[in-house]
Motif scaffolding. Structure first.
Motif, PDB file in Angstrom:
ATOM      1  N   LEU A  77       0.829  -1.210   0.000  1.00  0.00           N
ATOM      2  CA  LEU A  77       0.000   0.000   0.000  1.00  0.00           C
ATOM      3  C   LEU A  77       0.855   1.248   0.000  1.00  0.00           C
ATOM      4  N   GLU A  78       1.874   1.284   0.842  1.00  0.00           N
ATOM      5  CA  GLU A  78       2.713   2.476   0.981  1.00  0.00           C
ATOM      6  C   GLU A  78       3.475   2.787  -0.298  1.00  0.00           C
ATOM      7  N   GLN A  79       3.698   1.803  -1.139  1.00  0.00           N
ATOM      8  CA  GLN A  79       4.414   2.033  -2.394  1.00  0.00           C
ATOM      9  C   GLN A  79       3.577   2.839  -3.386  1.00  0.00           C
ATOM     10  N   ASP A  80       2.265   2.661  -3.343  1.00  0.00           N
ATOM     11  CA  ASP A  80       1.383   3.360  -4.284  1.00  0.00           C
ATOM     12  C   ASP A  80      -0.048   3.252  -3.758  1.00  0.00           C
ATOM     13  N   PRO A  82      -2.934   5.072  -4.280  1.00  0.00           N
ATOM     14  CA  PRO A  82      -4.018   5.004  -5.270  1.00  0.00           C
ATOM     15  C   PRO A  82      -3.966   3.714  -6.097  1.00  0.00           C
ATOM     16  N   GLY A  83      -2.765   3.247  -6.396  1.00  0.00           N
ATOM     17  CA  GLY A  83      -2.611   2.060  -7.222  1.00  0.00           C
ATOM     18  C   GLY A  83      -2.916   0.756  -6.522  1.00  0.00           C
ATOM     19  N   TYR A  84      -3.179   0.835  -5.230  1.00  0.00           N
ATOM     20  CA  TYR A  84      -3.479  -0.376  -4.477  1.00  0.00           C
ATOM     21  C   TYR A  84      -4.919  -0.835  -4.686  1.00  0.00           C
ATOM     22  N   HIS A  85      -5.658  -0.104  -5.465  1.00  0.00           N
ATOM     23  CA  HIS A  85      -7.089  -0.339  -5.654  1.00  0.00           C
ATOM     24  C   HIS A  85      -7.408  -1.785  -6.018  1.00  0.00           C
ATOM     25  N   ASP A  86      -6.766  -2.326  -7.045  1.00  0.00           N
ATOM     26  CA  ASP A  86      -7.127  -3.654  -7.527  1.00  0.00           C
ATOM     27  C   ASP A  86      -6.843  -4.725  -6.476  1.00  0.00           C
ATOM     28  N   MET A  98     -13.797   4.347  -0.525  1.00  0.00           N
ATOM     29  CA  MET A  98     -14.187   4.821   0.797  1.00  0.00           C
ATOM     30  C   MET A  98     -12.990   4.877   1.748  1.00  0.00           C
ATOM     31  N   TYR A  99     -12.025   3.995   1.558  1.00  0.00           N
ATOM     32  CA  TYR A  99     -10.902   3.886   2.485  1.00  0.00           C
ATOM     33  C   TYR A  99      -9.696   4.729   2.088  1.00  0.00           C
ATOM     34  N   LEU A 100      -9.504   4.942   0.789  1.00  0.00           N
ATOM     35  CA  LEU A 100      -8.325   5.686   0.343  1.00  0.00           C
ATOM     36  C   LEU A 100      -8.214   7.061   0.999  1.00  0.00           C
ATOM     37  N   PRO A 101      -9.289   7.842   1.142  1.00  0.00           N
ATOM     38  CA  PRO A 101      -9.145   9.145   1.810  1.00  0.00           C
ATOM     39  C   PRO A 101      -8.667   9.024   3.259  1.00  0.00           C
ATOM     40  N   VAL A 102      -9.007   7.928   3.919  1.00  0.00           N
ATOM     41  CA  VAL A 102      -8.523   7.715   5.287  1.00  0.00           C
ATOM     42  C   VAL A 102      -7.015   7.478   5.262  1.00  0.00           C
ATOM     43  N   PHE A 103      -6.564   6.645   4.317  1.00  0.00           N
ATOM     44  CA  PHE A 103      -5.147   6.294   4.237  1.00  0.00           C
ATOM     45  C   PHE A 103      -4.277   7.468   3.804  1.00  0.00           C
ATOM     46  N   THR A 104      -4.871   8.444   3.129  1.00  0.00           N
ATOM     47  CA  THR A 104      -4.092   9.576   2.619  1.00  0.00           C
ATOM     48  C   THR A 104      -4.363  10.867   3.383  1.00  0.00           C
TER      49      THR A 104
END
Length: 262
Positions: A77-80, A82-86, A98-104
């Motif tokens: 996840l930390e490497q990318d 947004p790219g962790y989506h798939d 829903m989770y990406l804004p929390v992680f960023t």
């Protein structure tokens, strides 16, 4: 729906806490002064994640502890992010959007606290003590739960499974829950030791409840910690258990989970 009313009855909070839609200035000050802030959620409710992201951005914590990711998954996840989506979408958790804004929401390092599925399956039959990656005695996992708490948890599992499975067959679910709670607590202590305070935990409401979730393990292992617990309800129905703060959001349309047992 029937299952919501049944669960709401069993999961009524043990203390009365007023619910608001967003944190007040006093609430945020309370969080900022804490060592650990545990922010619960209903996993598929977008409003709950929006609030989590807002809290993380405001607190700018020293570390985030995430229920949904293992340590190895955090590395990817930390490497990318947004790219962790798939990869995320294949995990079975609700939509990554829903989770990406929390992680960023902050640059805080992320600590993964997920229990791998194969470990959870094994603990279902073999018990939590056999599979906890930590000091079993320190975390109190060498002792059974008090009978009243065990019986209540069994009632909750029976209801959550739509009374479609034998009640006595659901004890393994309690072991899995204890394992996940203890794993989250251990990851939190690791994050505190490595990064300092505050640490924010992102997890389900069931793990965030103060009476027997992650906070109970933190209190047992390190009673000096100042821990704030946050639950998120829906449509005026608070989550079950005890919390310091509860916020409310509209529910979403869901299929009746009991349909799978029909």
């Amino acid at each position: 729906m029937r299952w919501i009313s049944l669960i709401a009855t069993l999961l009524a909070p043990t203390v009365a806490v007023s619910s608001d839609a967003v944190p007040s200035a006093d609430d945020l000050a309370l969080m900022a002064a804490a060592d650990v802030v545990i922010v619960g959620e209903t996993h598929d409710n977008p409003a709950h994640h929006t609030l989590q992201a807002s809290i993380v951005a405001t607190l700018d914590p020293a570390a985030l502890v995430i229920e949904m990711l293992t340590p190895d998954e955090v590395v990817k996840l930390e490497q990318d992010k947004p790219g962790y989506h798939d990869t995320w979408q294949d995990s079975g958790w609700p939509d990554y959007a829903m989770y990406l804004p929390v992680f960023t929401a902050s640059d805080a390092p992320i600590f993964g606290a997920a229990v791998p599925r194969e470990v959870a399956r094994a603990s279902y039959t073999e018990g939590v003590a056999a599979h906890f990656d930590g000091d079993v005695a320190l975390f109190g996992l060498d002792k059974p739960l008090p009978k009243d708490q065990h019986d209540l948890r069994l009632d909750l599992q029976f209801t959550a499974h739509c009374e479609a499975m034998p009640r006595e067959a659901l004890g393994g679910m309690i072991e899995v829950q204890r394992l996940r709670d203890a794993t989250l607590a251990k990851a939190t202590l690791d994050a505190l030791d490595a990064q300092g305070r505050p640490v924010v935990i992102i997890t389900g409401n069931g793990h965030a409840r103060a009476d027997w979730g992650v906070p109970a393990f933190l209190k047992l292992v390190r009673p000096d910690l100042d821990v704030i617990t946050i639950g998120q309800g829906e449509d005026g129905h608070p989550p079950g258990g005890r919390f310091d703060l509860i916020y409310d959001a509209p529910s979403i349309d869901r299929p009746d989970p009991c349909d799978t047992f029909k």
